[in-house]
Write a protein that holds these residues in place. Sequence first.
Motif, short mmCIF file in Angstrom:
data_model
loop_
_atom_site.label_atom_id
_atom_site.label_comp_id
_atom_site.label_asym_id
_atom_site.label_seq_id
_atom_site.Cartn_x
_atom_site.Cartn_y
_atom_site.Cartn_z
N ALA A 38 28.14 24.60 39.53
CA ALA A 38 28.37 25.37 40.76
C ALA A 38 29.74 26.03 40.74
O ALA A 38 29.89 27.19 41.16
N ARG A 39 30.73 25.32 40.25
CA ARG A 39 32.07 25.88 40.16
C ARG A 39 32.10 27.09 39.23
O ARG A 39 32.74 28.10 39.51
N GLY A 40 31.38 26.98 38.13
CA GLY A 40 31.29 28.11 37.20
C GLY A 40 30.64 29.32 37.84
O GLY A 40 31.10 30.45 37.65
N HIS A 41 29.58 29.09 38.61
CA HIS A 41 28.92 30.21 39.30
C HIS A 41 29.84 30.84 40.33
O HIS A 41 29.86 32.07 40.47
N ARG A 42 30.59 30.01 41.05
CA ARG A 42 31.53 30.57 42.04
C ARG A 42 32.61 31.39 41.35
O ARG A 42 33.00 32.47 41.83
N THR A 43 33.10 30.92 40.21
CA THR A 43 34.12 31.65 39.47
C THR A 43 33.58 32.98 38.98
O THR A 43 34.25 34.01 39.09
N GLU A 44 32.35 32.98 38.46
CA GLU A 44 31.72 34.22 38.01
C GLU A 44 31.57 35.20 39.16
O GLU A 44 31.84 36.40 39.00
N ALA A 45 31.15 34.72 40.31
CA ALA A 45 30.96 35.59 41.48
C ALA A 45 32.29 36.17 41.93
O ALA A 45 32.37 37.36 42.27
N ARG A 46 33.33 35.35 41.95
CA ARG A 46 34.64 35.83 42.37
C ARG A 46 35.17 36.88 41.39
O ARG A 46 35.72 37.90 41.79
N ALA A 47 34.98 36.65 40.09
CA ALA A 47 35.44 37.61 39.09
C ALA A 47 34.67 38.92 39.22
O ALA A 47 35.26 40.00 39.11
N ALA A 48 33.39 38.84 39.48
CA ALA A 48 32.58 40.05 39.66
C ALA A 48 33.05 40.83 40.88
O ALA A 48 33.15 42.07 40.83
N THR A 49 33.36 40.13 41.96
CA THR A 49 33.85 40.80 43.17
C THR A 49 35.18 41.49 42.90
O THR A 49 35.39 42.63 43.33
N GLN A 50 36.06 40.83 42.17
CA GLN A 50 37.35 41.43 41.85
C GLN A 50 37.18 42.64 40.95
O GLN A 50 37.85 43.66 41.11
N ASP A 51 36.26 42.55 39.98
CA ASP A 51 35.98 43.68 39.10
C ASP A 51 35.45 44.86 39.90
O ASP A 51 35.84 46.01 39.67
N GLU A 52 34.53 44.60 40.84
CA GLU A 52 33.96 45.68 41.66
C GLU A 52 35.05 46.34 42.50
O GLU A 52 35.09 47.56 42.61
N ALA A 53 35.93 45.53 43.08
CA ALA A 53 37.01 46.09 43.91
C ALA A 53 37.95 46.94 43.06
O ALA A 53 38.39 48.01 43.49
N ARG A 54 38.24 46.47 41.86
CA ARG A 54 39.13 47.22 40.97
C ARG A 54 38.47 48.54 40.56
O ARG A 54 39.12 49.58 40.53
N MET A 55 37.17 48.51 40.28
CA MET A 55 36.47 49.73 39.87
C MET A 55 36.41 50.72 41.03
O MET A 55 36.54 51.93 40.81
N GLU A 56 36.22 50.22 42.26
CA GLU A 56 36.20 51.11 43.42
C GLU A 56 37.56 51.76 43.61
O GLU A 56 37.66 52.92 43.96
N GLY A 57 38.63 51.00 43.39
CA GLY A 57 39.97 51.52 43.53
C GLY A 57 40.28 52.59 42.50
O GLY A 57 40.95 53.57 42.78
N GLU A 58 39.76 52.42 41.30
CA GLU A 58 39.98 53.41 40.24
C GLU A 58 39.14 54.67 40.47
O GLU A 58 39.51 55.74 40.06
N ALA A 59 38.01 54.52 41.15
CA ALA A 59 37.11 55.64 41.36
C ALA A 59 37.61 56.59 42.46
O ALA A 59 37.27 57.76 42.48
N ARG A 60 38.43 56.07 43.38
CA ARG A 60 38.94 56.90 44.47
C ARG A 60 39.97 57.90 43.93
O ARG A 60 40.84 57.54 43.14
N PRO A 61 39.92 59.14 44.40
CA PRO A 61 40.95 60.10 43.98
C PRO A 61 42.30 59.72 44.60
O PRO A 61 42.36 59.29 45.75
N GLN A 62 43.32 59.83 43.80
CA GLN A 62 44.65 59.48 44.31
C GLN A 62 45.18 60.62 45.17
O GLN A 62 44.98 61.80 44.90
#
Length: 66
Positions: A38-62
């Motif tokens: 369960a801890r591994g799944h939570r870690t994977e989910a958290r990492a995926a959320t952080q990756d998605e947030a980072r990708m959204e931030g990079e996709a926005r025009p500065q």
Amino acid sequence: MAKVNVSLDAELVVEVMVLAGVGSPQDAVELVVRDYIARGHRTEARAATQDEARMEGEARPQESQG
């Protein structure tokens, strides 16, 4: 579900039983394994959320500076 027999050091199992608060060695080890998974799944989910947030931030025009 298939079952697997594993030999473990008795002191290790007793320590797990105490920490888990259960009286059965089987239950104690199963709880630890389930928690680990369960801890591994939570870690994977958290990492995926952080990756998605980072990708959204990079996709926005500065905004233009200056």
